[in-house]
Design a protein around this motif. Sequence first.
Motif, PDB file in Angstrom:
ATOM      1  N   GLN A  99       0.810  -1.215   0.000  1.00 60.39           N
ATOM      2  CA  GLN A  99       0.000   0.000   0.000  1.00 60.39           C
ATOM      3  C   GLN A  99       0.846   1.270   0.000  1.00 60.39           C
ATOM      4  OE1 GLN A  99      -2.289  -0.642   3.509  1.00 60.39           O
ATOM      5  NE2 GLN A  99      -3.978  -1.596   2.400  1.00 60.39           N
ATOM      6  N   ALA A 100       1.949   1.263   0.663  1.00 58.83           N
ATOM      7  CA  ALA A 100       2.733   2.476   0.864  1.00 58.83           C
ATOM      8  C   ALA A 100       3.118   3.192  -0.427  1.00 58.83           C
ATOM      9  CB  ALA A 100       3.970   2.168   1.698  1.00 58.83           C
ATOM     10  N   PRO A 101       3.675   2.507  -1.421  1.00 59.85           N
ATOM     11  CA  PRO A 101       4.082   3.247  -2.620  1.00 59.85           C
ATOM     12  C   PRO A 101       2.908   3.884  -3.364  1.00 59.85           C
ATOM     13  CG  PRO A 101       5.167   1.106  -2.551  1.00 59.85           C
ATOM     14  CD  PRO A 101       4.129   1.115  -1.468  1.00 59.85           C
ATOM     15  N   GLU A 102       1.792   3.158  -3.525  1.00 61.20           N
ATOM     16  CA  GLU A 102       0.641   3.728  -4.221  1.00 61.20           C
ATOM     17  C   GLU A 102       0.077   4.926  -3.472  1.00 61.20           C
ATOM     18  OE1 GLU A 102      -2.257   0.675  -4.731  1.00 61.20           O
ATOM     19  OE2 GLU A 102      -1.406   0.022  -6.642  1.00 61.20           O
ATOM     20  N   ALA A 103      -0.123   4.774  -2.181  1.00 60.83           N
ATOM     21  CA  ALA A 103      -0.692   5.859  -1.382  1.00 60.83           C
ATOM     22  C   ALA A 103       0.235   7.069  -1.388  1.00 60.83           C
ATOM     23  CB  ALA A 103      -0.961   5.395   0.050  1.00 60.83           C
ATOM     24  N   SER A 104       1.519   6.812  -1.260  1.00 60.07           N
ATOM     25  CA  SER A 104       2.488   7.898  -1.250  1.00 60.07           C
ATOM     26  C   SER A 104       2.547   8.616  -2.602  1.00 60.07           C
ATOM     27  CB  SER A 104       3.871   7.353  -0.883  1.00 60.07           C
ATOM     28  OG  SER A 104       4.823   8.382  -0.889  1.00 60.07           O
ATOM     29  N   LEU A 105       2.593   7.852  -3.663  1.00 59.84           N
ATOM     30  CA  LEU A 105       2.660   8.449  -4.995  1.00 59.84           C
ATOM     31  C   LEU A 105       1.384   9.196  -5.343  1.00 59.84           C
ATOM     32  CD1 LEU A 105       4.516   5.652  -6.989  1.00 59.84           C
ATOM     33  CD2 LEU A 105       5.375   7.943  -6.411  1.00 59.84           C
ATOM     34  N   LEU A 106       0.232   8.633  -4.990  1.00 61.06           N
ATOM     35  CA  LEU A 106      -1.029   9.316  -5.272  1.00 61.06           C
ATOM     36  C   LEU A 106      -1.135  10.603  -4.465  1.00 61.06           C
ATOM     37  CD1 LEU A 106      -3.627   9.369  -6.858  1.00 61.06           C
ATOM     38  CD2 LEU A 106      -4.673   7.945  -5.075  1.00 61.06           C
TER      39      LEU A 106
END
Length: 168
Positions: A17-24
Motif C-alpha cells: 500500500q505504501a508506494p501507491e498511497a504515497s505516490l497518489l
Amino acid sequence: MSAQPRSEAPPPRSAAQAPEASLLTEAVTRLRRALRSSIRTDYPWETLPMAQVELLQVLGEHSPARISDLAARRRLAPSTVSGLIGQMIATGLVARDVDAADRRASVVTLTEAGREKLAAWTTAHERRIDAALAALDDGSRAAIAHALPALFQLAENLGEPADGPAEG
C-alpha cells in the motif's frame, strides 16, 4: 533534566500500500498546486479562495442551502462557513434569504454574479486542464480517462459526499 518530546512513529503500512498511497498523495498535491499556480499566472484576475469556490460549487448544485447543510457537505465547522458566506455576501456572490420552509431559518443562494464567477472559474480551469491534456501522448490521455471512475470512487471512499467532487 528537561523532558524531551517523544516523537511517535506513524502506524506501519503494508509494503504493497505504501508506494501507491504515497505516490497518489504526491500526485494530487502537485496537481492542485500546479493548477492553482497556473490559473493565477494565466488568469491573474482569479483570486477567489478555494474555500469560497467549493461553497459556490455546492450552491451551484444545491441552492438554496442552509449554512449547516453547506458545512456538512464541505465537512467544515458552521462558524467557518458562516464567515466565508459573510465574505461572499459582501462581494455579491451569494445572498441570504429567509427559508420558505422554516421562516426562523435562513438560506444562502447564488446571485447572478456568483453564477458568473463560478462559470468563469470552471471554464478557466477546464481550459487549462484541456491544454495540459493535449500536451500528453495518446496513451497518457487514455490512462487518465480510464482512471477517472476509480478516482471518483476513491474520493467517495475518503468520505466525500456522494453528490460529486469539488475540484480545485
